[in-house]
Design a protein around this motif. Structure first.
Motif: not given
Length: 426
Positions: A183-205
């Motif tokens: 479950k910790e491994l699954d959580k780490s993958k999800l957090e990487s996905e969140i970081e990617k979308y946050e960077e895309m959101l910043t670029a769009a902003d």
């Protein structure tokens, strides 16, 4: 009677000439001949400049291009018109934020969904950790008691082994720990996905801030395309350069950094510059039997005063060779003999001197003397047929130059030098 005198005079003259010719060719001693010099010149000090004349015209020094970028949103429109003057910071076009807002909303929804999954995993991990802590406090349990079992070997021999009871508590603890790790491994993958979308959101902003494009130069709007064919807008700078073409022979003589002299047709106006770029590839695709042309540009030393327009043609002279402060003489004063170059100098002592020269740059009817003659020395321009070195010389008397007015224009020191030179020459 008159005929008798004429015959007598002719006989005397003939005898005189014959006697002199005999003395010239039979005398053991060198006869001190006097050279009659009718024309001479002065070795000058001047700058020699060799140039290559080519055609050129005024062109913009810079061009700024704007391209349609769909990632910035939908194109809203131009804020300037063709031919309009612009300055750095002038807004020239804008995009609509509608598409960007939709993209940002989609990114935020994905971030929220992923955060919910992470929260669910955190809750599950927390429960498993509590369960693991509880299992550590429980005593070990077995599924049975220890007992002996009889096993048969391939040789029909019997052996007795003792079988220990199975520990279920340890197995449960291992399973819980493995589940927590997954479950910790699954959580780490999800957090990487969140970081990617946050960077895309910043670029769009950031794109929201760049909805308006601005000019970076002072100039004029040259072209804009409502069809949105890239580049959709072009700005040319007010600052100018010279641009032209060179032939195949000319391009091999030109290098960046060479000095350039620019003149206008029917005008005394002159500008200076330097070769900025020389193209090594022809303007058009090379073909056999077709003369190629190569683009060159000139950077002006000082900005043009604004009276020239783009496309105006000028005469360009590229300085290919230059010697400053060179000692120069006319080419006709130099005689070539036995692979040597010599000239005859009118020495200050009243004697003709034969000098060997080392020459350099030649320009039209003038040649640079690197060694053998100093600036200001007198050089024989038209050599007599039988000119002799180390012999005295005489020059024609110029009564028009020896007047009271001419001497009055001379300073006392110049008169003294002239008289002294006359005495010292004899």
């Amino acid at each position: 009677m008159k005929l008798k005198w004429k015959l007598l005079i002719a006989a005397v003259i003939t005898l005189f000439i014959a006697l002199n010719i005999t003395l010239i060719f039979t005398s053991e001693k060198e006869i001190n001949r006097v050279n009659y010099i009718s024309k001479w010149t002065v070795a000058n000090e001047q700058d020699l400049i060799e140039t290559l004349p080519v055609a050129g015209m005024f062109m913009p020094k810079e061009e700024q291009f704007f391209y349609h970028d769909q990632d910035k949103g939908s194109f809203q429109g131009f804020l300037v018109e063709k031919g309009q003057a612009v300055e750095p910071g002038t807004a020239v076009l804008e995009y609509s934020p509608q598409n960007i807002n939709e993209t940002m909303s989609a990114f935020q929804m994905e971030i929220d969904r992923l955060n919910q999954e992470v929260a669910s995993l955190d809750q599950h991990i927390s429960q498993m950790e509590q369960l693991l802590a509880t299992s550590n406090t429980m005593p070990a349990s077995s599924t049975g008691t220890s007992q002996n079992q009889q096993l048969q070997t391939p040789n029909d021999d019997s052996i007795i082994v003792q079988v220990e009871p199975f520990d279920s508590t340890a197995y449960i603890q291992q399973s819980i720990a493995r589940d927590i790790e997954n479950k910790e491994l699954d959580k780490s993958k999800l957090e990487s996905e969140i970081e990617k979308y946050e960077e895309m959101l910043t670029a769009a902003d950031s794109s929201m801030i760049e909805l308006t494009a601005e000019s970076m130069i002072s100039g004029t709007v040259k072209e804009l395309k409502h069809t949105l064919e890239n580049p959709i807008l072009t700005i040319i700078s007010n600052e100018q350069k010279i641009e032209g073409e060179l032939t195949e022979d000319e391009v091999q003589q030109i290098l960046p950094g060479m000095k350039v002299l620019i003149t206008y047709e029917n005008s005394n106006k002159q500008l200076e510059g330097t070769i900025d770029t020389v193209s090594v590839y022809p303007e058009e695709t090379p073909e056999i039997g077709k003369e190629n042309s190569y683009l060159y540009t000139v950077q002006l030393t000082e900005p043009e005063d604004g009276t020239s327009v783009f496309g105006q043609h000028v005469n360009v002279k590229i300085v290919t060779n230059e010697v400053q402060g060179a000692t120069t003489v006319p080419v006709k004063t130099i005689k070539h003999t036995d692979k040597k170059q010599v000239s005859y100098i009118l020495g200050a002592g009243g004697y003709v001197e034969r000098r060997q020269l080392d020459t350099g740059m030649k320009l039209d009817h003038t040649v640079e003397v690197q060694k053998g003659v100093e600036a200001g020395e007198l050089i024989v321009l038209d050599r007599p047929l039988l000119i002799k070195s180390n012999h005295p010389f005489i020059t024609p008397l110029s009564p028009t130059k020896n007047t009271k007015a001419s001497y009055g224009a001379m300073s006392g020191m110049e008169i003294f030098k002239t008289i002294s030179k006359g005495f010292l020459s004899r």
